[in-house]
Design an enzyme around this catalytic site. Sequence first.
Site, PDB file in Angstrom:
ATOM      1  N   LYS A  95      -8.750 -12.167  -8.077  1.00  0.00           N
ATOM      2  CA  LYS A  95      -9.747 -12.253  -7.014  1.00  0.00           C
ATOM      3  C   LYS A  95     -10.827 -11.182  -7.184  1.00  0.00           C
ATOM      4  CE  LYS A  95      -9.314 -12.134  -2.284  1.00  0.00           C
ATOM      5  NZ  LYS A  95      -8.606 -12.046  -0.996  1.00  0.00           N
TER       6      LYS A  95
ATOM      7  N   LYS B 252       0.824  -1.203   0.000  1.00  0.00           N
ATOM      8  CA  LYS B 252       0.000   0.000   0.000  1.00  0.00           C
ATOM      9  C   LYS B 252       0.859   1.254   0.000  1.00  0.00           C
ATOM     10  CE  LYS B 252      -4.026  -1.930   2.399  1.00  0.00           C
ATOM     11  NZ  LYS B 252      -4.796  -1.920   3.640  1.00  0.00           N
TER      12      LYS B 252
ATOM     13  N   LYS C 253     -12.929  -5.358  -4.045  1.00  0.00           N
ATOM     14  CA  LYS C 253     -13.468  -3.999  -4.056  1.00  0.00           C
ATOM     15  C   LYS C 253     -12.545  -3.040  -4.800  1.00  0.00           C
ATOM     16  CE  LYS C 253     -15.970  -0.608  -3.256  1.00  0.00           C
ATOM     17  NZ  LYS C 253     -17.146  -0.547  -4.118  1.00  0.00           N
TER      18      LYS C 253
END
Length: 335
Positions: free
Chosen positions: A198, A115, A201
């Site tokens: 996958k 991140k 979101k």
Amino acid sequence: MSDRPRVLSLVQPTANSLHLGNYLGALRQWVPLQDEFETFYGVADLHALTVENEPAALTEKTLRAAAQLIAGGVDPDRSTVFVQSHVPEHTQLTWVLSCMTGFGQASRMTQFKDKSSRLGADAANVGLFLYPVLMAADILLYQAERVPVGEDQRQHLELTRDLAGRFNARYGETFVVPEPHILASVGKIMDLTDPTAKMSKTGSPPNGIIELLDPDKANTKKIKSAVTDSDRVITFDEQAKPGVANLLRILSALTGESIESLVAGFEGKGYGDLKGAVADAVVAFAGPFRERTFALMGERTELEKILAAGAERARDVAAGTVRQVYRTIGLLPPG
Ligand code: TRP
């Protein structure tokens, strides 16, 4: 109060709707744990602050996340359902634990590395760095023995176990060292537009995700246009036919029928039939789920009452832990 071993897990309020992968991979597997454990389930709103949120949207997402937990089968009469920020002990224990976490160890957390490198050194905040320590505090505060999470949280659980062990070794037995309870990979629900990635979101395009609170029509349309392959035969082959495999996995998870038996049932049928069956199964689950969620959202005072009772119960436990920790490490008790 109960003397059953404890389970704790939280969801971040990062979306307006849970998607099918969240439900099958996590929430649905939390529900049966209520029979055997004393369960603490909640909404990690403090974790959500590690990215920027519009304030009103954060409030709404937090309520929606709580409503969806309940709509999905978390029973407030049997579980403590709470919002993390309602229990100030989470931040209190985080500070203590952060002072026992090596800078190097925190720097090696792969989610943090991913991140922060994506965001760059200045957009990535210090909260992101402390995120795993806050998660450790969430778990250790309740002396949870088991923590149901997806594979992606395994390293954070290792850190939690490490911190509990380090604290116990330095100050004497204080924390239960939690066991990961890695959720079964029916959670391997893939993006409908790219069945090798996958369903996520942040990673999937809108057409790749089944949002449970979306209208039935929208979800049916996405399923009908899911990527498959140019073959026609329905077999379960993750390598050669990942799209068909994903649809079969979804159908099996929602109907409880084994993949082999589904494949046998589709003999001589085509992808259109399979997609139709998946769409029906999704609608059969999501319709009532959506109704329960919106009913709870419509009774906001009731929902807030449930969360207030949950916070009170959570604080009972959490405050005891913080008191003991503060005393143990030598902070002067208030006179
Ligand atoms: N980090 C978890 C996730 O993104 C959410 C979370 C926060 C959590 N605190 C927790 C999960 C404590 C389990 C236990 O999925």
